[in-house]
Design an enzyme around this catalytic site. Structure first.
Site, PDB file in Angstrom:
ATOM      1  N   HIS A  70       0.858  -1.199   0.000  1.00 59.92           N
ATOM      2  CA  HIS A  70       0.000   0.000   0.000  1.00 59.92           C
ATOM      3  C   HIS A  70       0.885   1.237   0.000  1.00 59.92           C
ATOM      4  O   HIS A  70       1.244   1.730   1.069  1.00 59.92           O
ATOM      5  CB  HIS A  70      -0.903  -0.012   1.231  1.00 59.92           C
ATOM      6  CG  HIS A  70      -1.959   1.044   1.231  1.00 59.92           C
ATOM      7  ND1 HIS A  70      -1.797   2.278   1.802  1.00 59.92           N
ATOM      8  CD2 HIS A  70      -3.209   1.043   0.713  1.00 59.92           C
ATOM      9  CE1 HIS A  70      -2.905   2.992   1.665  1.00 59.92           C
ATOM     10  NE2 HIS A  70      -3.772   2.263   1.008  1.00 59.92           N
ATOM     11  N   VAL A  76       2.747   3.702   2.252  1.00 56.76           N
ATOM     12  CA  VAL A  76       2.086   4.472   3.300  1.00 56.76           C
ATOM     13  C   VAL A  76       1.195   3.510   4.094  1.00 56.76           C
ATOM     14  O   VAL A  76       0.646   2.563   3.540  1.00 56.76           O
ATOM     15  CB  VAL A  76       1.263   5.648   2.702  1.00 56.76           C
ATOM     16  CG1 VAL A  76       0.167   5.160   1.781  1.00 56.76           C
ATOM     17  CG2 VAL A  76       0.723   6.554   3.786  1.00 56.76           C
ATOM     18  N   GLY A  79      -4.858   4.496   6.152  1.00 55.07           N
ATOM     19  CA  GLY A  79      -5.560   5.219   7.209  1.00 55.07           C
ATOM     20  C   GLY A  79      -6.564   4.354   7.930  1.00 55.07           C
ATOM     21  O   GLY A  79      -6.788   4.516   9.132  1.00 55.07           O
ATOM     22  N   CYS A  80      -7.169   3.393   7.212  1.00 54.13           N
ATOM     23  CA  CYS A  80      -8.157   2.519   7.851  1.00 54.13           C
ATOM     24  C   CYS A  80      -7.523   1.668   8.945  1.00 54.13           C
ATOM     25  O   CYS A  80      -8.193   1.298   9.907  1.00 54.13           O
ATOM     26  CB  CYS A  80      -8.880   1.662   6.816  1.00 54.13           C
ATOM     27  SG  CYS A  80      -7.805   0.560   5.892  1.00 54.13           S
ATOM     28  N   ASP A  84      -8.753   1.441  12.672  1.00 58.34           N
ATOM     29  CA  ASP A  84      -8.998   0.141  13.290  1.00 58.34           C
ATOM     30  C   ASP A  84      -8.258   0.016  14.617  1.00 58.34           C
ATOM     31  O   ASP A  84      -8.796  -0.537  15.579  1.00 58.34           O
ATOM     32  CB  ASP A  84      -8.597  -1.000  12.353  1.00 58.34           C
ATOM     33  CG  ASP A  84      -9.204  -2.311  12.795  1.00 58.34           C
ATOM     34  OD1 ASP A  84     -10.448  -2.428  12.762  1.00 58.34           O
ATOM     35  OD2 ASP A  84      -8.445  -3.214  13.201  1.00 58.34           O
TER      36      ASP A  84
END
Length: 171
Positions: A70, A76, A79-80, A84
């Site tokens: 990713h 990076v 963001g999820c 989480d």
């Protein structure tokens, strides 16, 4: 009840195996989905609302699994995964209080991303402030969370909700 105010990585792994809170109760995810290396502080009276607080950290290394996929050539942390991690911590609060059941994230009112975690970072820090704990047929926690990378605020989540269920069928 005498509850620890911090947890090591080995203790978090014990939670992932179902050993910390007992059979049929909440677990943290196993690696690689466990998104923090330690809980540095947890209590039931601190935080912005005086109802509880959790602080945790994730050590960043360039070889972490998500950097390789990713995005290829532009690594990076998704963001999820930061969101989480904040859900994981919010949900950990309920069994730490002694509430039974299996945890499930139930939503978040608002999330703002203003930065990113790159392989050059050193430390991600999570701060969770408990807004409300509801006990009844369903144990529910509502919390706000902040994620920092190298002491810079990058994610803000408001009104994260996590519940504990006696059965997850039909959820």
């Amino acid at each position: 009840m005498n509850r620890p105010s911090a947890y090591t990585y080995d203790q978090l792994l014990s939670c992932a195996r179902g050993e910390l809170f007992g059979p049929g109760n909440a677990r943290l995810p196993s690696p690689p989905m466990l998104m923090f290396d330690r809980i540095t502080h947890i209590d039931d009276s601190g935080g912005a609302f005086g109802k509880g607080v959790l602080r945790a950290e994730l050590d960043i290394h360039p070889d972490l699994w998500f950097f390789g996929c990713h995005f290829a050539g532009d690594p990076v942390m998704p963001g999820c995964l930061g969101l989480d991690a904040m859900w994981q911590l919010s949900g950990f609060f309920l069994p730490w209080l002694g509430e039974p059941g299996r945890g499930r994230a139930l939503g978040v009112r608002q999330v703002k991303f203003s930065g990113q975690v790159l392989p050059s970072a050193r430390l991600v820090r999570y701060e969770i402030d408990i807004r409300r704990v509801m006990r009844g047929k369903l144990a529910l926690v509502i919390a706000n969370g902040n994620t920092f990378v190298d002491d810079r605020l990058i994610y803000v989540a408001e009104d994260m909700r996590v519940g504990l269920f006696q059965s997850t069928e039909g959820f």
